[in-house]
Design an enzyme around this catalytic site. Structure first.
Site, PDB file in Angstrom:
ATOM      1  CE  LYS A  24      -1.142  -6.408   0.306  1.00  0.00           C
ATOM      2  NZ  LYS A  24       0.072  -7.255  -0.127  1.00  0.00           N
ATOM      3  CG  ASN A  25       2.335  -8.745   3.742  1.00  0.00           C
ATOM      4  OD1 ASN A  25       1.482  -8.558   2.706  1.00  0.00           O
ATOM      5  ND2 ASN A  25       3.299  -8.101   4.034  1.00  0.00           N
ATOM      6  CB  CYS A 118       2.803  -3.537  -6.176  1.00  0.00           C
ATOM      7  SG  CYS A 118       1.635  -2.880  -5.085  1.00  0.00           S
ATOM      8  NE  ARG A 123       6.160  -8.757  -5.488  1.00  0.00           N
ATOM      9  CZ  ARG A 123       5.357  -8.470  -4.720  1.00  0.00           C
ATOM     10  NH1 ARG A 123       4.737  -9.291  -3.897  1.00  0.00           N
ATOM     11  NH2 ARG A 123       5.208  -7.059  -4.481  1.00  0.00           N
ATOM     12  CG  ASP A 308       5.968  -4.665   2.498  1.00  0.00           C
ATOM     13  OD1 ASP A 308       6.618  -4.552   1.388  1.00  0.00           O
ATOM     14  OD2 ASP A 308       5.107  -5.562   2.906  1.00  0.00           O
ATOM     15  NE  ARG A 400      -2.778  -4.791  -4.050  1.00  0.00           N
ATOM     16  CZ  ARG A 400      -1.357  -4.941  -4.137  1.00  0.00           C
ATOM     17  NH1 ARG A 400      -0.588  -4.122  -4.518  1.00  0.00           N
ATOM     18  NH2 ARG A 400      -0.892  -6.091  -3.501  1.00  0.00           N
TER      19      ARG A 400
END
Length: 419
Positions: A24-25, A118, A123, A308, A400
């Site tokens: 995903k990242n 999220c 951030r 994570d 997600r």
């Protein structure tokens, strides 16, 4: 979509083989990068995640042709002239800010609102903006809307990040890949996903060196071309399924992973007493006996232990023998799983950056809610090791970052269904 829930009947050993999906990242910044080519790129090993679908919608809204077949996404950005990402699309995913550098690099201007996703606390998007200003970009902020215009680039820019932010590193890379001049990023993020983005850009003709180190050098080029590229495996997904094996005294072979990216995770599972055996492109984990506590888990930027994975490990340690301490150094709202785990019988005290997890012999099924992506995955892991039935709601968060988590876990012995 909101009414979907996962029903999990705990107490079954997880055993078998799981093929890990693309990361995903990695896939989100790579999809953003396809804008820069003005050409056709085929991205393979693309995971079927709601965040990836959101990225495809953003690309279409900017004028790209996007097709999706199996795990391959093909993007033709030849006619992409758009410079506005709508509020609705920005709010669909947190990482949407990575489109800023790509759109600016492609069309020289960009208008977007602050990203959604999220709620993990603030951030530091200011790092992104400050770096882009150093590269000549003019930015005005007006009622939550960012209005950015590319200015004259310095022939050489030396940018030192105050912390190794993944998103800021990606945005600087994306903006600096096209054009003239040399950009040096110091204290750059070293995550494997950064190297994966660099790998894609280099295959398209970019000049980037130093990936995997804390100093990245990007020499702008006049144009890029499309290519075929395969996204790296998702190390967080792999760690999640390691957690599922550990909490159920199970055994799993995780296929299509890169163990070299996962040493910090593997060492924590080893310390819990699991047998962890890395091979070239797979990891075998065996948890024949109940897990024991670990002294301290500290989240750090890569190559440290990933934030994570922290909620996943918290869920496993909740059912361990002994007391563990978790120190969260990256995000301030990263203990969202703790109150929900307590509903399942966990003994967790969290304050500020520190959580103390006193292992209990048994967890019990309960109705729980996911409040962010990884907290949701942690609740699924806890449910697998709990007695009775757990109902997890708010699972749009889980979608997600995990492609059909119930299908994957059912294939290795879990009793889990989406209702």
């Amino acid at each position: 979509m909101e009414s979907s829930r996962l029903l999990i009947e705990g107490g079954r050993r997880i055993e078998g083989e799981i093929q890990i999906h693309g990361a995903k990242n990695s896939v989100l910044p790579i999809l953003a990068a396809t804008l820069l080519c003005g050409d056709i790129s085929s991205i393979h090993n693309c995971p079927g995640l709601s965040d990836a679908f959101a990225a495809m919608r953003i690309l279409r809204s900017l004028g790209c042709e996007v097709s999706h077949e199996g795990s391959t996404v093909t993007v033709n950005s030849a006619n992409a002239e758009g410079d506005i990402v709508s509020d609705g699309l920005m709010h669909e995913m947190r990482s949407s800010i990575v489109f800023l550098g790509a759109i600016l690099g492609r069309v020289g201007r960009c208008r977007l609102s602050f990203p959604g996703g999220c709620e993990l606390g603030p951030r530091p998007i200011d790092l992104h903006l400050e770096a882009l200003r150093r590269l000549g970009v003019k930015i005005t902020e007006d009622h939550g809307i960012l209005d950015c215009t590319a200015g004259v680039r310095p022939t050489s820019a030396d940018i030192t990040l105050s912390l190794p932010s993944v998103g800021a590193t990606e945005n600087i890379m994306l903006y600096s890949a096209l054009g003239s001049g040399e950009t040096v990023i110091r204290n750059a993020a070293r995550e494997p996903e950064i190297s994966d983005l660099a790998g894609y850009l280099i295959k398209c003709g970019a000049e980037i060196s130093g990936q995997g180190t804390s100093t990245l050098v990007i020499n702008g080029v006049e144009s890029l071309h499309g290519c075929e590229y395969s996204v790296m495996p998702d190390r967080i997904e792999a760690a999640t399924y390691m957690g599922a094996a550990a909490i159920t005294n199970g055994e799993l072979m995780l296929k299509g992973v890169n163990p070299a990216d996962m040493y910090s995770c593997m060492s924590v599972f080893s310390e819990m007493g699991c047998g962890v055996y890395p091979y070239d492109d797979k990891i075998f984990i065996s948890a024949r006996k109940p897990v024991s506590a670990v002294r301290t888990v500290r989240t750090m930027p890569y190559p440290g232990f990933p934030t994570d994975c922290q909620p996943i490990v918290m869920a496993v340690l909740a059912k361990s023998s002994g007391t563990s301490v978790i120190v969260e150094n990256i995000f301030e709202n990263r203990f969202m799983a703790a109150p929900e785990l307590r509903r399942m019988g966990a003994n967790i005290k969290a304050e500020g950056k520190v959580a103390v997890v006193e292992g209990v012999k048994k967890l019990y099924g309960a109705p729980v809610r996911a409040y962010d992506l990884r907290a949701g995955a942690a609740l699924v892991v806890a449910a697998l090791g709990a007695e009775g039935q757990t109902q997890v709601s708010n699972i749009h968060y889980i979608d997600r970052g995990y492609e059909s988590i119930e299908t994957t876990l059912s294939s290795v012995g879990a009793n889990i269904k989406r209702v």
